[in-house]
Design a protein around this motif. Structure first.
Motif, PDB file in Angstrom:
ATOM      1  N   LYS A  90       0.847  -1.196   0.000  1.00 54.88           N
ATOM      2  CA  LYS A  90       0.000   0.000   0.000  1.00 54.88           C
ATOM      3  C   LYS A  90       0.881   1.244   0.000  1.00 54.88           C
ATOM      4  O   LYS A  90       1.773   1.381   0.831  1.00 54.88           O
ATOM      5  CB  LYS A  90      -0.916   0.016   1.218  1.00 54.88           C
ATOM      6  N   LEU A  91       0.607   2.125  -0.958  1.00 55.53           N
ATOM      7  CA  LEU A  91       1.383   3.352  -1.101  1.00 55.53           C
ATOM      8  C   LEU A  91       0.473   4.568  -1.017  1.00 55.53           C
ATOM      9  O   LEU A  91      -0.668   4.535  -1.486  1.00 55.53           O
ATOM     10  CB  LEU A  91       2.086   3.395  -2.462  1.00 55.53           C
ATOM     11  N   GLY A  92       1.011   5.626  -0.450  1.00 52.80           N
ATOM     12  CA  GLY A  92       0.334   6.913  -0.493  1.00 52.80           C
ATOM     13  C   GLY A  92       0.978   7.754  -1.573  1.00 52.80           C
ATOM     14  O   GLY A  92       2.207   7.810  -1.669  1.00 52.80           O
ATOM     15  N   LEU A  93       0.150   8.363  -2.413  1.00 50.74           N
ATOM     16  CA  LEU A  93       0.645   9.278  -3.441  1.00 50.74           C
ATOM     17  C   LEU A  93       0.240  10.678  -3.026  1.00 50.74           C
ATOM     18  O   LEU A  93      -0.942  11.031  -3.058  1.00 50.74           O
ATOM     19  CB  LEU A  93       0.063   8.929  -4.813  1.00 50.74           C
ATOM     20  N   LEU A  94       1.203  11.452  -2.597  1.00 52.95           N
ATOM     21  CA  LEU A  94       0.960  12.794  -2.096  1.00 52.95           C
ATOM     22  C   LEU A  94       0.754  13.749  -3.260  1.00 52.95           C
ATOM     23  O   LEU A  94       1.483  13.713  -4.244  1.00 52.95           O
ATOM     24  CB  LEU A  94       2.156  13.236  -1.242  1.00 52.95           C
ATOM     25  N   SER A  95      -0.259  14.604  -3.134  1.00 57.58           N
ATOM     26  CA  SER A  95      -0.550  15.575  -4.196  1.00 57.58           C
ATOM     27  C   SER A  95      -1.264  16.769  -3.581  1.00 57.58           C
ATOM     28  O   SER A  95      -1.557  16.788  -2.385  1.00 57.58           O
ATOM     29  CB  SER A  95      -1.442  14.950  -5.269  1.00 57.58           C
ATOM     30  N   SER A  96      -1.549  17.724  -4.417  1.00 59.35           N
ATOM     31  CA  SER A  96      -2.417  18.847  -4.033  1.00 59.35           C
ATOM     32  C   SER A  96      -1.884  19.664  -2.867  1.00 59.35           C
ATOM     33  O   SER A  96      -2.657  20.319  -2.168  1.00 59.35           O
ATOM     34  CB  SER A  96      -3.831  18.352  -3.715  1.00 59.35           C
ATOM     35  N   MET A  97      -0.572  19.629  -2.635  1.00 60.81           N
ATOM     36  CA  MET A  97       0.004  20.456  -1.581  1.00 60.81           C
ATOM     37  C   MET A  97       0.098  21.886  -2.127  1.00 60.81           C
ATOM     38  O   MET A  97       0.864  22.152  -3.047  1.00 60.81           O
ATOM     39  CB  MET A  97       1.390  19.942  -1.185  1.00 60.81           C
ATOM     40  N   TYR A  98      -0.706  22.763  -1.564  1.00 53.38           N
ATOM     41  CA  TYR A  98      -0.743  24.142  -2.046  1.00 53.38           C
ATOM     42  C   TYR A  98      -1.111  25.062  -0.895  1.00 53.38           C
ATOM     43  O   TYR A  98      -2.028  24.776  -0.123  1.00 53.38           O
ATOM     44  CB  TYR A  98      -1.775  24.289  -3.167  1.00 53.38           C
ATOM     45  N   THR A  99      -0.383  26.152  -0.789  1.00 51.67           N
ATOM     46  CA  THR A  99      -0.692  27.184   0.194  1.00 51.67           C
ATOM     47  C   THR A  99      -0.835  28.501  -0.544  1.00 51.67           C
ATOM     48  O   THR A  99      -0.001  28.844  -1.394  1.00 51.67           O
ATOM     49  CB  THR A  99       0.425  27.301   1.258  1.00 51.67           C
ATOM     50  N   ASP A 100      -1.888  29.231  -0.227  1.00 49.06           N
ATOM     51  CA  ASP A 100      -2.105  30.563  -0.799  1.00 49.06           C
ATOM     52  C   ASP A 100      -0.822  31.368  -0.599  1.00 49.06           C
ATOM     53  O   ASP A 100      -0.244  31.373   0.491  1.00 49.06           O
ATOM     54  CB  ASP A 100      -3.283  31.212  -0.067  1.00 49.06           C
ATOM     55  N   PRO A 101      -0.343  32.050  -1.649  1.00 51.57           N
ATOM     56  CA  PRO A 101       0.917  32.797  -1.531  1.00 51.57           C
ATOM     57  C   PRO A 101       0.959  33.772  -0.346  1.00 51.57           C
ATOM     58  O   PRO A 101       2.028  33.980   0.236  1.00 51.57           O
ATOM     59  CB  PRO A 101       1.012  33.551  -2.865  1.00 51.57           C
TER      60      PRO A 101
END
Length: 156
Positions: A90-101
Motif C-alpha cells: 500500500k502506497l500513499g501518493l501525495l498531491s495537491s500540496m498548495y498554500t495561498d501565496p
C-alpha cells in the motif's frame, strides 16, 4: 487570523478543485511552458475526487482562515505487489500540496503534510511518494523524504 484544519468534504470540493488547478498552473508555467488551452482539468478532477473521496482512496486536509481555504493537501491510496521496501504493497501518493501565496512560510504546509502522512499510516501504507515541485523539495526533505534517483515516467 484564525487558522484551523479540517478534512475535505463535498462542500469544499469546487474550491479545492480551483486551488488544485491554480497549483498545477503555477507549477507548469514555472517551467516556461504555456498551459495547454485544450485541456479541461475541472471535469476530470471533479470525477476523480468524487469517486475516490466516496470509496476512501483519497483524503485531503485543508487549512482555513475563517471560512476561506488557504491551504490544501491530498493523499491517494494505491496498492501494488508487496516488496521489501513496502511489505503491505500500500502506497500513499501525495498531491495537491498548495498554500495561498499570502500565507506561505507560516508552517501551514508542514501541518497539512503531517496530517496526510498520518492518514497514510492509518491506511496501512508502507511508503509515501511524491513528484515534488521545486518549491516543495525543501519542505519534503526537511520532513524526511529521500530522493529516488530511479523514478522514471513514460507518457502515453
Amino acid at each position: 487570523m484564525d487558522i484551523y484544519y479540517k478534512k475535505l468534504t463535498g462542500t469544499e470540493l469546487d474550491t479545492f478543485i480551483n486551488m488544485r488547478i491554480m497549483q498545477l498552473t503555477e507549477e507548469y508555467t514555472s517551467t516556461g511552458k504555456d498551459v495547454p488551452a485544450d485541456v479541461d482539468l475541472e471535469a476530470h478532477l471533479k470525477d476523480y475526487y468524487n469517486r475516490h473521496l466516496s470509496d476512501g482512496t483519497f483524503v485531503s486536509w485543508l487549512a482555513l482562515d475563517g471560512d476561506r481555504i488557504i491551504g490544501t493537501s491530498g493523499m491517494s491510496f494505491v496498492e501494488k505487489p508487496p516488496y521489501f521496501g513496502c511489505p503491505t504493497g500500500k502506497l500513499g501518493l501525495l498531491s495537491s500540496m498548495y498554500t495561498d501565496p499570502d500565507y506561505r512560510g507560516m508552517g501551514i504546509a508542514k501541518e497539512l503534510l503531517k496530517r496526510v502522512i498520518e492518514e497514510a499510516r492509518t491506511y496501512g501504507c508502507g511508503a509515501v511518494h511524491i513528484t515534488a515541485s521545486d518549491m516543495g523539495v525543501k519542505l519534503y526533505t526537511a520532513y524526511g523524504f529521500k530522493h529516488n534517483g530511479n523514478f522514471m515516467q513514460y507518457n502515453l
